[in-house]
Design a protein around this motif. Structure first.
Motif, PDB file in Angstrom:
ATOM      1  N   SER A  52       0.828  -1.220   0.000  1.00 31.00           N
ATOM      2  CA  SER A  52       0.000   0.000   0.000  1.00 31.00           C
ATOM      3  C   SER A  52       0.867   1.278   0.000  1.00 31.00           C
ATOM      4  O   SER A  52       1.755   1.432   0.840  1.00 31.00           O
ATOM      5  CB  SER A  52      -0.912   0.018   1.232  1.00 31.00           C
ATOM      6  N   CYS A  53       0.551   2.159  -0.948  1.00 30.05           N
ATOM      7  CA  CYS A  53       1.287   3.438  -1.023  1.00 30.05           C
ATOM      8  C   CYS A  53       0.974   4.324   0.187  1.00 30.05           C
ATOM      9  O   CYS A  53       1.838   5.031   0.696  1.00 30.05           O
ATOM     10  CB  CYS A  53       0.928   4.169  -2.315  1.00 30.05           C
ATOM     11  N   ASP A  54      -0.274   4.296   0.648  1.00 33.65           N
ATOM     12  CA  ASP A  54      -0.634   5.110   1.815  1.00 33.65           C
ATOM     13  C   ASP A  54       0.091   4.628   3.055  1.00 33.65           C
ATOM     14  O   ASP A  54       0.448   5.427   3.945  1.00 33.65           O
ATOM     15  CB  ASP A  54      -2.145   5.060   2.045  1.00 33.65           C
ATOM     16  N   GLU A  55       0.339   3.288   3.125  1.00 40.63           N
ATOM     17  CA  GLU A  55       1.071   2.763   4.270  1.00 40.63           C
ATOM     18  C   GLU A  55       2.537   3.207   4.225  1.00 40.63           C
ATOM     19  O   GLU A  55       3.141   3.498   5.260  1.00 40.63           O
ATOM     20  CB  GLU A  55       0.987   1.227   4.262  1.00 40.63           C
ATOM     21  N   LEU A  56       3.091   3.251   3.022  1.00 39.23           N
ATOM     22  CA  LEU A  56       4.457   3.768   2.909  1.00 39.23           C
ATOM     23  C   LEU A  56       4.553   5.205   3.440  1.00 39.23           C
ATOM     24  O   LEU A  56       5.499   5.568   4.138  1.00 39.23           O
ATOM     25  CB  LEU A  56       4.910   3.737   1.443  1.00 39.23           C
ATOM     26  N   ARG A  57       3.535   6.025   3.103  1.00 36.93           N
ATOM     27  CA  ARG A  57       3.513   7.427   3.565  1.00 36.93           C
ATOM     28  C   ARG A  57       3.417   7.480   5.082  1.00 36.93           C
ATOM     29  O   ARG A  57       4.096   8.277   5.740  1.00 36.93           O
ATOM     30  CB  ARG A  57       2.339   8.152   2.906  1.00 36.93           C
ATOM     31  N   ARG A  58       2.572   6.566   5.665  1.00 41.41           N
ATOM     32  CA  ARG A  58       2.411   6.550   7.122  1.00 41.41           C
ATOM     33  C   ARG A  58       3.692   6.132   7.818  1.00 41.41           C
ATOM     34  O   ARG A  58       4.094   6.718   8.831  1.00 41.41           O
ATOM     35  CB  ARG A  58       1.268   5.599   7.503  1.00 41.41           C
ATOM     36  N   ILE A  59       4.352   5.125   7.289  1.00 43.80           N
ATOM     37  CA  ILE A  59       5.581   4.623   7.916  1.00 43.80           C
ATOM     38  C   ILE A  59       6.658   5.708   7.937  1.00 43.80           C
ATOM     39  O   ILE A  59       7.371   5.885   8.927  1.00 43.80           O
ATOM     40  CB  ILE A  59       6.078   3.361   7.169  1.00 43.80           C
ATOM     41  N   ALA A  60       6.778   6.486   6.817  1.00 47.05           N
ATOM     42  CA  ALA A  60       7.802   7.538   6.753  1.00 47.05           C
ATOM     43  C   ALA A  60       7.565   8.606   7.818  1.00 47.05           C
ATOM     44  O   ALA A  60       8.516   9.149   8.399  1.00 47.05           O
ATOM     45  CB  ALA A  60       7.803   8.167   5.361  1.00 47.05           C
ATOM     46  N   VAL A  61       6.300   8.852   8.104  1.00 51.04           N
ATOM     47  CA  VAL A  61       5.979   9.899   9.083  1.00 51.04           C
ATOM     48  C   VAL A  61       6.046   9.357  10.504  1.00 51.04           C
ATOM     49  O   VAL A  61       6.738   9.927  11.378  1.00 51.04           O
ATOM     50  CB  VAL A  61       4.576  10.497   8.800  1.00 51.04           C
ATOM     51  N   GLU A  62       5.337   8.286  10.771  1.00 53.32           N
ATOM     52  CA  GLU A  62       5.151   7.830  12.151  1.00 53.32           C
ATOM     53  C   GLU A  62       6.259   6.911  12.651  1.00 53.32           C
ATOM     54  O   GLU A  62       6.600   6.954  13.827  1.00 53.32           O
ATOM     55  CB  GLU A  62       3.806   7.116  12.250  1.00 53.32           C
ATOM     56  N   GLU A  63       6.819   6.069  11.788  1.00 51.81           N
ATOM     57  CA  GLU A  63       7.796   5.085  12.246  1.00 51.81           C
ATOM     58  C   GLU A  63       9.224   5.596  12.135  1.00 51.81           C
ATOM     59  O   GLU A  63      10.065   5.291  12.985  1.00 51.81           O
ATOM     60  CB  GLU A  63       7.632   3.790  11.450  1.00 51.81           C
ATOM     61  N   GLY A  65       9.995   9.024  11.303  1.00 53.08           N
ATOM     62  CA  GLY A  65      10.111  10.442  11.645  1.00 53.08           C
ATOM     63  C   GLY A  65      10.695  11.309  10.536  1.00 53.08           C
ATOM     64  O   GLY A  65      11.320  12.341  10.810  1.00 53.08           O
ATOM     65  N   PHE A  66      10.522  10.907   9.299  1.00 53.10           N
ATOM     66  CA  PHE A  66      11.045  11.696   8.180  1.00 53.10           C
ATOM     67  C   PHE A  66      10.160  12.890   7.825  1.00 53.10           C
ATOM     68  O   PHE A  66      10.518  13.723   6.998  1.00 53.10           O
ATOM     69  CB  PHE A  66      11.197  10.814   6.931  1.00 53.10           C
ATOM     70  N   GLY A  67       9.011  12.962   8.389  1.00 56.95           N
ATOM     71  CA  GLY A  67       8.051  13.973   7.979  1.00 56.95           C
ATOM     72  C   GLY A  67       7.224  13.470   6.819  1.00 56.95           C
ATOM     73  O   GLY A  67       7.417  12.354   6.309  1.00 56.95           O
ATOM     74  N   ASP A  68       6.277  14.280   6.378  1.00 62.95           N
ATOM     75  CA  ASP A  68       5.355  13.846   5.324  1.00 62.95           C
ATOM     76  C   ASP A  68       6.000  14.014   3.949  1.00 62.95           C
ATOM     77  O   ASP A  68       5.511  14.747   3.077  1.00 62.95           O
ATOM     78  CB  ASP A  68       4.064  14.665   5.421  1.00 62.95           C
ATOM     79  N   ILE A  69       7.111  13.258   3.771  1.00 58.51           N
ATOM     80  CA  ILE A  69       7.865  13.416   2.526  1.00 58.51           C
ATOM     81  C   ILE A  69       7.178  12.748   1.349  1.00 58.51           C
ATOM     82  O   ILE A  69       7.509  13.016   0.202  1.00 58.51           O
ATOM     83  CB  ILE A  69       9.292  12.858   2.680  1.00 58.51           C
ATOM     84  N   LEU A  70       6.246  11.864   1.610  1.00 59.71           N
ATOM     85  CA  LEU A  70       5.561  11.172   0.526  1.00 59.71           C
ATOM     86  C   LEU A  70       4.171  11.743   0.269  1.00 59.71           C
ATOM     87  O   LEU A  70       3.362  11.122  -0.427  1.00 59.71           O
ATOM     88  CB  LEU A  70       5.450   9.675   0.831  1.00 59.71           C
ATOM     89  N   GLY A 106      -7.828  29.620 -10.663  1.00 59.61           N
ATOM     90  CA  GLY A 106      -7.237  30.530  -9.679  1.00 59.61           C
ATOM     91  C   GLY A 106      -6.180  29.865  -8.829  1.00 59.61           C
ATOM     92  O   GLY A 106      -5.588  30.512  -7.962  1.00 59.61           O
ATOM     93  N   LYS A 107      -5.922  28.584  -9.054  1.00 61.33           N
ATOM     94  CA  LYS A 107      -4.870  27.856  -8.334  1.00 61.33           C
ATOM     95  C   LYS A 107      -3.974  27.169  -9.347  1.00 61.33           C
ATOM     96  O   LYS A 107      -4.412  26.755 -10.430  1.00 61.33           O
ATOM     97  CB  LYS A 107      -5.476  26.795  -7.404  1.00 61.33           C
ATOM     98  N   PHE A 108      -2.696  27.035  -8.965  1.00 61.64           N
ATOM     99  CA  PHE A 108      -1.772  26.268  -9.788  1.00 61.64           C
ATOM    100  C   PHE A 108      -1.204  25.146  -8.937  1.00 61.64           C
ATOM    101  O   PHE A 108      -0.624  25.366  -7.871  1.00 61.64           O
ATOM    102  CB  PHE A 108      -0.629  27.134 -10.306  1.00 61.64           C
ATOM    103  N   CYS A 109      -1.432  23.879  -9.417  1.00 59.81           N
ATOM    104  CA  CYS A 109      -0.943  22.707  -8.702  1.00 59.81           C
ATOM    105  C   CYS A 109       0.216  22.108  -9.482  1.00 59.81           C
ATOM    106  O   CYS A 109       0.035  21.570 -10.584  1.00 59.81           O
ATOM    107  CB  CYS A 109      -2.066  21.669  -8.549  1.00 59.81           C
ATOM    108  N   ASN A 110       1.377  22.184  -8.912  1.00 56.57           N
ATOM    109  CA  ASN A 110       2.557  21.615  -9.555  1.00 56.57           C
ATOM    110  C   ASN A 110       2.607  20.121  -9.264  1.00 56.57           C
ATOM    111  O   ASN A 110       1.720  19.563  -8.609  1.00 56.57           O
ATOM    112  CB  ASN A 110       3.810  22.319  -9.032  1.00 56.57           C
ATOM    113  N   TYR A 111       3.662  19.490  -9.727  1.00 55.56           N
ATOM    114  CA  TYR A 111       3.833  18.070  -9.438  1.00 55.56           C
ATOM    115  C   TYR A 111       3.861  17.841  -7.923  1.00 55.56           C
ATOM    116  O   TYR A 111       4.364  18.647  -7.166  1.00 55.56           O
ATOM    117  CB  TYR A 111       5.129  17.538 -10.057  1.00 55.56           C
ATOM    118  N   LYS A 112       3.259  16.690  -7.490  1.00 59.26           N
ATOM    119  CA  LYS A 112       3.303  16.232  -6.094  1.00 59.26           C
ATOM    120  C   LYS A 112       2.542  17.183  -5.146  1.00 59.26           C
ATOM    121  O   LYS A 112       2.950  17.450  -4.035  1.00 59.26           O
ATOM    122  CB  LYS A 112       4.757  16.078  -5.635  1.00 59.26           C
TER     123      LYS A 112
END
Length: 442
Positions: A52-63, A65-70, A106-112
């Motif tokens: 799961s990609c969402d789990e990868l994001r959670r692990i980086a933050v909670e396990e 401590g890298f911050g919400d880099i994903l 009225g908004k510009f969304c770049n990559y990521k």
């Protein structure tokens, strides 16, 4: 959930860390597409399952401590070869790994970009349409901007060309004048000297009149002065370099007693001491030198601008400014004091001097005292002083008086008229030269 029987599944489940959320890993058949929200890997035809990609994001933050880099990753339903973690595409934002939403107007969304906030990566952009993938203008916008800019430039060029041709003659004349000035720069100092000389000649011709006016002004200042009055410089004085200086503005300030910015007949005549007819002509002379719209609205008055610009020229045209009887008496008393070797330290009452002159011993000064008087020599030439002495001598001979000295009564009575005569422009040409037998008293 896939029914693929992955032989490596029991092994992979056993090696997964305990902090991995159950259900985050699942078996995956490499011959099938990678499911949405998962990243799939295989090596040598052997599947390692889908995570799961969402789990990868959670692990980086909670396990870790890298911050919400994903934040802003996107894992769409894809072919086996493309089953990786992707950045959310430009023009969209991805709140989670399975959802991609078009960026609003009225908004510009770049990559990521993960949300419509600055922290989520979205930036305000007034000119951006919905889903725009670049902040640069579109082709249509660029064409429109270029057309508008070209039209504005064309309008400016047309205005410049029209103005150039409208004022071409004036500009050419100005250019020629500037060119002439530049060519004459070497002779500029000489031109300034000539102008300065002309100005000094003008002041020199008017010096007797200005000396008399300055003396009257000093008297007015002394009568009006108080202990708290600030010091004032003379309106007519000689600089250290010998130049004659005249301050018309200071002159105006002194005689404008009511400070209304306009000189009345009475204020002006206090220093001019002319008759009503002569002063009226003097004021009319000044007014006539000004443009019609700048002349005073009331007859018999003079504005500051008119006075400053035209006073000297009108004074040059006016008849000689005569000293009053009181001023003649004061000059005589000064010469008496000089003859006696005394220098007056204070002003005495001239009226009292004249009234008491008959009851005191007869006062007189020799002819040569006139040639040595600082007051007379300051504005009269030797020949002009000789002219005054000659007229006194002639008058005394006609009346049978004592020749060789001048009494106070004679001086006060005849000096103003004799001074007027020697100040005439044709005086030097009509003057009778002293004879060898008569000589010149020095």
């Amino acid at each position: 959930m896939s029914t693929f029987n992955d032989p490596a599944a029991p092994f992979i489940r056993n090696i997964l860390p305990s902090y991995v959320t159950p259900g985050s890993w699942r078996p995956w058949d490499p011959t099938q597409n990678c499911p949405s929200g998962y990243t799939c890997k295989e090596m040598g035809g052997q599947s390692f399952g889908a995570f799961s990609c969402d789990e990868l994001r959670r692990i980086a933050v909670e396990e870790y401590g890298f911050g919400d880099i994903l934040a802003g990753i996107w894992c769409p339903y894809s072919t086996p070869a493309a089953g990786f973690v992707w950045n959310c595409p430009a023009g969209s934002y991805c709140p989670n790994s399975t959802t991609s939403i078009e960026c609003p107007k009225g908004k510009f969304c770049n990559y990521k970009t993960s949300s419509l906030t600055l922290e989520g990566g979205a930036m305000p952009c007034d000119r951006c349409k919905a889903g725009v993938q670049s902040r640069t203008q579109s082709r249509e916008q660029l064409i429109t901007s270029w057309v508008i800019f070209s039209v504005l430039c064309l309008i400016v060029i047309i205005r410049i060309v029209r103005r150039y041709f409208s004022y071409n003659k004036k500009k050419v004349s100005r250019a020629l004048a500037i060119d002439s000035i530049m060519k004459a720069m070497k002779g500029n100092d000489e031109l300034q000297r000539v102008n300065h000389k002309r100005e000094q000649e003008k002041y020199s011709k008017l010096r007797p009149k200005l000396e008399l006016i300055a003396e009257r002004l000093r008297k007015i200042r002394n009568e009006d002065a108080t202990d708290s009055s600030p010091p004032q410089h003379d309106i007519f004085y000689i600089s250290k370099s010998g130049d004659i200086l005249f301050d018309a503005n200071a002159f105006f300030d002194v005689i404008d007693q009511n400070k209304d910015g306009v000189l009345s007949f009475t204020e002006l005549n206090e220093v001019m001491c002319l008759g009503e007819e002569r002063l009226s002509a003097f004021i009319a002379n000044m007014q006539a030198r000004m443009p019609l719209e700048q002349r005073a609205t009331h007859l018999g008055t003079v504005s500051r601008e008119t006075f400053v610009r035209c006073f000297l020229d009108a004074l040059a045209d006016a008849a000689n400014l005569e000293p009053t009887l009181l001023e003649a008496a004061r000059l005589f008393q000064e010469m008496v004091a000089e003859e006696a070797g005394n220098t007056p330290t204070s002003r005495f009452s001239l009226r009292t001097s004249i009234k008491t002159s008959m009851s005191t011993p007869r006062l007189s000064v020799p002819y040569e005292r006139l040639h040595m008087s600082p007051t007379l020599t300051s504005f009269l030439s030797d020949m002009q002083i000789y002219g005054i002495v000659s007229r006194f001598k002639k008058k005394q001979r006609e009346e049978g008086g004592k020749v060789g000295e001048i009494s106070q009564e004679e001086f006060v009575e005849h000096y103003p008229r004799f001074l007027r005569e020697v100040m005439r422009p044709d005086f030097t040409t009509s003057l009778d030269k002293p004879s060898k037998s008569e000589g010149l008293d020095v």
